[in-house]
Motif scaffolding. Structure first.
Motif, PDB file in Angstrom:
ATOM      1  N   ILE A   1       0.858  -1.184   0.000  1.00 15.02           N
ATOM      2  CA  ILE A   1       0.000   0.000   0.000  1.00 15.02           C
ATOM      3  C   ILE A   1       0.894   1.233   0.000  1.00 15.02           C
ATOM      4  CG2 ILE A   1      -1.584   1.337   1.431  1.00 15.02           C
ATOM      5  CD1 ILE A   1      -2.717  -1.349   2.363  1.00 15.02           C
TER       6      ILE A   1
ATOM      7  N   ILE B   1       1.222   5.510   0.278  1.00 18.37           N
ATOM      8  CA  ILE B   1       0.582   6.771   0.658  1.00 18.37           C
ATOM      9  C   ILE B   1       1.202   7.842  -0.223  1.00 18.37           C
ATOM     10  CG2 ILE B   1       0.294   8.433   2.512  1.00 18.37           C
ATOM     11  CD1 ILE B   1       0.174   6.207   4.428  1.00 18.37           C
TER      12      ILE B   1
ATOM     13  N   GLY C   1      -6.715   9.914   5.656  1.00 15.72           N
ATOM     14  CA  GLY C   1      -6.305   8.663   5.014  1.00 15.72           C
ATOM     15  C   GLY C   1      -6.869   8.557   3.612  1.00 15.72           C
TER      16      GLY C   1
ATOM     17  N   THR D   1      -4.262   8.134   0.459  1.00 18.01           N
ATOM     18  CA  THR D   1      -3.923   6.787   0.027  1.00 18.01           C
ATOM     19  C   THR D   1      -3.776   6.703  -1.487  1.00 18.01           C
ATOM     20  OG1 THR D   1      -4.509   4.470   0.154  1.00 18.01           O
ATOM     21  CG2 THR D   1      -6.308   6.018  -0.095  1.00 18.01           C
TER      22      THR D   1
ATOM     23  N   ASP E   1      -4.034   3.621  -2.923  1.00 17.95           N
ATOM     24  CA  ASP E   1      -4.469   2.253  -3.164  1.00 17.95           C
ATOM     25  C   ASP E   1      -5.988   2.222  -3.092  1.00 17.95           C
ATOM     26  OD1 ASP E   1      -3.293  -0.826  -2.765  1.00 17.95           O
ATOM     27  OD2 ASP E   1      -5.329  -0.523  -2.007  1.00 17.95           O
TER      28      ASP E   1
ATOM     29  N   ASN F   1      -7.499   0.354  -0.119  1.00 17.94           N
ATOM     30  CA  ASN F   1      -7.212   1.131   1.075  1.00 17.94           C
ATOM     31  C   ASN F   1      -8.156   2.326   1.190  1.00 17.94           C
ATOM     32  OD1 ASN F   1      -4.689   3.064   2.533  1.00 17.94           O
ATOM     33  ND2 ASN F   1      -5.451   1.165   3.378  1.00 17.94           N
TER      34      ASN F   1
ATOM     35  N   TYR G   1     -11.204   2.294   0.260  1.00 23.35           N
ATOM     36  CA  TYR G   1     -12.438   1.716   0.810  1.00 23.35           C
ATOM     37  C   TYR G   1     -12.339   1.633   2.333  1.00 23.35           C
ATOM     38  CZ  TYR G   1     -15.491  -2.095   2.293  1.00 23.35           C
ATOM     39  OH  TYR G   1     -16.389  -2.860   2.966  1.00 23.35           O
ATOM     40  N   VAL G   2     -11.169   1.180   2.815  1.00 20.86           N
ATOM     41  CA  VAL G   2     -11.002   1.038   4.266  1.00 20.86           C
ATOM     42  C   VAL G   2     -11.102   2.407   4.943  1.00 20.86           C
ATOM     43  CG1 VAL G   2      -9.430   0.319   6.086  1.00 20.86           C
ATOM     44  CG2 VAL G   2      -9.629  -1.038   4.017  1.00 20.86           C
ATOM     45  N   TRP G   3     -10.460   3.422   4.358  1.00 18.56           N
ATOM     46  CA  TRP G   3     -10.537   4.755   4.962  1.00 18.56           C
ATOM     47  C   TRP G   3     -11.956   5.287   4.941  1.00 18.56           C
ATOM     48  CZ3 TRP G   3      -7.117   5.369   8.193  1.00 18.56           C
ATOM     49  CH2 TRP G   3      -5.777   5.102   7.959  1.00 18.56           C
TER      50      TRP G   3
ATOM     51  N   ASN H   1      -3.284  -0.811  -6.804  1.00 18.87           N
ATOM     52  CA  ASN H   1      -2.577   0.463  -6.699  1.00 18.87           C
ATOM     53  C   ASN H   1      -3.067   1.399  -7.794  1.00 18.87           C
ATOM     54  OD1 ASN H   1      -0.431   2.345  -7.485  1.00 18.87           O
ATOM     55  ND2 ASN H   1       0.650   1.414  -5.773  1.00 18.87           N
TER      56      ASN H   1
ATOM     57  N   THR I   1     -10.750  -8.572   4.969  1.00 18.02           N
ATOM     58  CA  THR I   1     -10.879  -7.207   5.473  1.00 18.02           C
ATOM     59  C   THR I   1     -12.326  -6.750   5.412  1.00 18.02           C
ATOM     60  OG1 THR I   1      -8.757  -6.876   4.403  1.00 18.02           O
ATOM     61  CG2 THR I   1      -9.821  -4.940   5.345  1.00 18.02           C
TER      62      THR I   1
END
Lengths: 506, 116
Positions: A70, A72, A122, A126, A128, A131, A133-135, A188, B79
């Motif tokens: 990942i 940043i 985040g 990001t 990625d 990633n 989605y996670v943020w 990515n 996840t």
């Protein structure tokens, strides 16, 4: 690892964790929140300076080389957005000191704000897609907590609508990421940008693009997915509404801009044309919705939607000038809109209601607030020399350059209607005599607010209102910054190089 | 196998969306859960279903021996499942609190935020 890139995420996170470890201690939480947001502001300015001088920078988390780990990344656009997030966090925390009730403060109000800021930073930084989605989820869960905290009936109803819509977005977003991975084998964003040009099934790409458009369109409250916003944004305390209006929808717009400048640029006529149509409808429906409203915050909520239309207009036109206009507009609208929400909060504290029909007499009873309202309100409508004028000027010029006269016309008409809405607030809340109280009551009510609370509420408002004036008066440096950021978006070579290293392009 | 899963995923999406459009709050949550499962299964399926070895790289080599299963989508799903679990837990509490505050399970009666 470049600490400067990680700190905007680490600072709010660690401060939030400390808050959880010291649960229930109001004063300490206040101190931590102030320390966290002011250091975030400092780091964000440093980041902006660095990116402006050295161009986009990136760092690999855990030293897994890109495109496998990942990354940043901060290009100029991300750095500007992080800066705005930090500014908003700082202002809202200050305003919260003066306006949030002790129960909420004890119940984890500040840690939720810090975690929200972490998610927002985040998402801005990001490189990625998964990633991102996670943020999004980090940001969402904090926003759910902030929205529902307090447990009033309206809050819970608003929270359910907001929650359901956002979970739906998550599912769409996740599906889109999955399909994209199936087509390209990459997550990515820089890598995806290269691989999408040579995919084996190019007919699938527009499908994924539209899935992203829908997911981020709901998040950004674009037409026809805007209905959840006016149903939920006015229910929490006004500090929370300000934070949401400043950051949450803008994250949706940010994600849309990122995805549609970096990934889906194969069929610009189709995708960006669609965005332009959406932009026009978003502007019109937002401003028409606002005209019918007589609740201060609901009216402003509809205006959020209308402003999102302008942001998308710049993306839809897809030239350097128009993207610069969008970035300038983003900076302007975050500042001006937040200032207006803060005004509504103070007006409610003094007048006791958000109902414009019952409010009144503020012009004579409270002239300072009237000035602080007029600055951002005129700015929002686009009156020179305030920031909104330059933002709209650039967007409209970009529209004329690309011969998109219809959208220019819509933007101009909506601008006039925005002015109408702002004069309506002016006439109702500031000019006319209130039916329920007298001028003297306002002075008394202002006196009744503890001095410390009062100053803490006024300080961020003064800061934001003077910023919108300042950006208007010295627009050139900001515009140059926006132009440079737009050039990086329009031609992402620098971004790709920062992520994947040199020799990316054959 | 992929064809069967494609139909299962389609059915899950359809059921999820149908449940979301019902009036009951509990069904809304059930619909969201089904939607989450549908996207997870979608990612699982688009990564191609193969009978293969786990993607472990033997000593002295740099790539796992072919054919191997792509580990990335599975990591993504893990996840997503964890995040989904957290959100669903939150959803249940939210629905319970809303039910206590409003006194009904009917979403059509939740109009306080639309009118005031």
């Amino acid at each position: 690892m470049d600490m400067l890139l990680v700190l905007p995420i680490v600072i709010p996170f660690s401060m939030g964790i400390i808050c959880i470890a010291t649960w229930g201690q109001r004063q300490l939480h206040r101190l931590i929140a102030l320390a966290g947001t002011s250091s975030l502001l400092l780091i964000a300015s440093l980041l902006l300076l660095t990116v402006q001088q050295d161009g986009p920078i990136s760092t690999e988390v855990g030293n897994w080389p890109a495109p496998f780990g990942i990354v940043i990344v901060a290009d100029l656009f991300s750095a500007i957005m992080v800066m705005m997030a930090a500014l908003m966090g700082f202002c809202v925390v200050l305003f919260s000191f003066g306006s949030i009730d002790p129960q909420r403060e004890r119940f984890g109000y500040y840690p939720s704000i810090l975690f929200l800021l972490m998610g927002v930073c985040g998402a801005f930084l990001t490189g990625d897609l998964f990633n991102l989605y996670v943020w999004f989820e980090v940001m969402l869960i904090s926003s759910f907590v902030l929205l529902g905290m307090g447990g009033e009936r309206a809050q819970l109803e608003g929270a359910i609508k907001y929650f359901a819509l956002n979970l739906l977005i998550s599912a769409f977003f996740l599906s889109a990421v999955g399909i994209l991975y199936a087509i390209t084998g990459a997550l990515n964003m820089a890598d995806l940008s290269l691989k999408l040009q040579t995919v084996k099934q190019p007919e699938l790409v527009p499908v994924v693009a539209v899935l992203f458009l829908v997911a981020f369109g709901i998040k950004a409250a674009a037409f026809p997915f805007f209905f959840w916003l006016p149903a939920s944004y006015h229910v929490p305390p006004v500090a929370v509404t300000t934070l949401f209006s400043g950051l949450m929808t803008k994250v949706g717009v940010y994600a849309m801009i990122r995805v549609f400048t970096l990934l889906f640029t194969q069929q610009v006529g189709y995708t960006h044309g669609l965005i332009l149509v959406i932009a026009g409808f978003t502007m019109v429906t937002g401003v028409l919705g606002a005209m019918a409203q007589y609740d201060f915050r609901r009216l402003l909520s509809f205006h959020i939607i209308s402003q999102i239309g302008y942001l998308l207009m710049g993306l839809g036109l897809y030239t350097v000038t128009s993207l610069a206009g969008t970035i300038f507009f983003m900076v302007h609208v975050i500042i001006a809109k937040s200032a207006l929400f803060l005004v509504s909060g103070i007006a409610q504290r003094v007048g006791g209601t958000y109902d414009l029909k019952k409010l009144g007499s503020f012009y004579r009873g409270y002239p300072l607030l009237a000035v602080l309202f007029v600055l951002p309100a005129f700015s929002l409508a686009g009156i020179p020399p305030l920031s909104g004028f330059w933002a709209k000027l650039v967007l409209i010029r970009a529209g004329l350059e690309t011969d998109q006269y219809l959208i220019v016309l819509v933007a101009l008409v909506v601008s006039v209607l925005t002015l109408y809405s702002m004069t309506k607030i002016w006439a109702e809340a500031f000019w006319k005599d209130s039916p329920t109280y007298h001028e003297a009551d306002i002075e008394q009510a202002v006196e009744a607010i503890p001095r410390r609370d009062y100053r803490l509420m006024l300080l961020p408002l003064v800061l934001l209102a003077s910023l919108t004036l300042l950006i208007g008066l010295i627009a050139e440096p900001v515009m140059n910054l926006a132009l440079e950021a737009a050039a990086q978006l329009r031609n992402p070579d620098l971004y790709l190089q920062a992520v994947l290293g040199n020799g990316v392009r054959p | 196998m992929a064809v069967v899963l494609a139909f299962v995923i389609g059915a899950l999406y359809a059921a999820g969306l149908y449940m979301m459009m019902r009036r009951s709050m509990v069904k809304l949550i059930a619909g969201l859960v089904l939607l989450g499962y549908a996207s997870n299964l979608l990612i699982f399926t688009v990564a191609r279903l193969t009978r293969a070895q786990p993607p472990l790289i033997p000593e002295g080599m740099t790539t796992p021996p072919e054919p191997f299963a792509d580990p990335v989508p599975q990591a993504l799903i893990l996840t997503a499942i964890v995040i989904g679990f957290g959100l669903q837990a939150f959803a249940l509490v939210l629905v319970k609190r809303a039910y206590q505050a409003v006194g009904t399970d009917d979403l059509d009666k939740m109009k306080a935020t639309d009118t005031t």
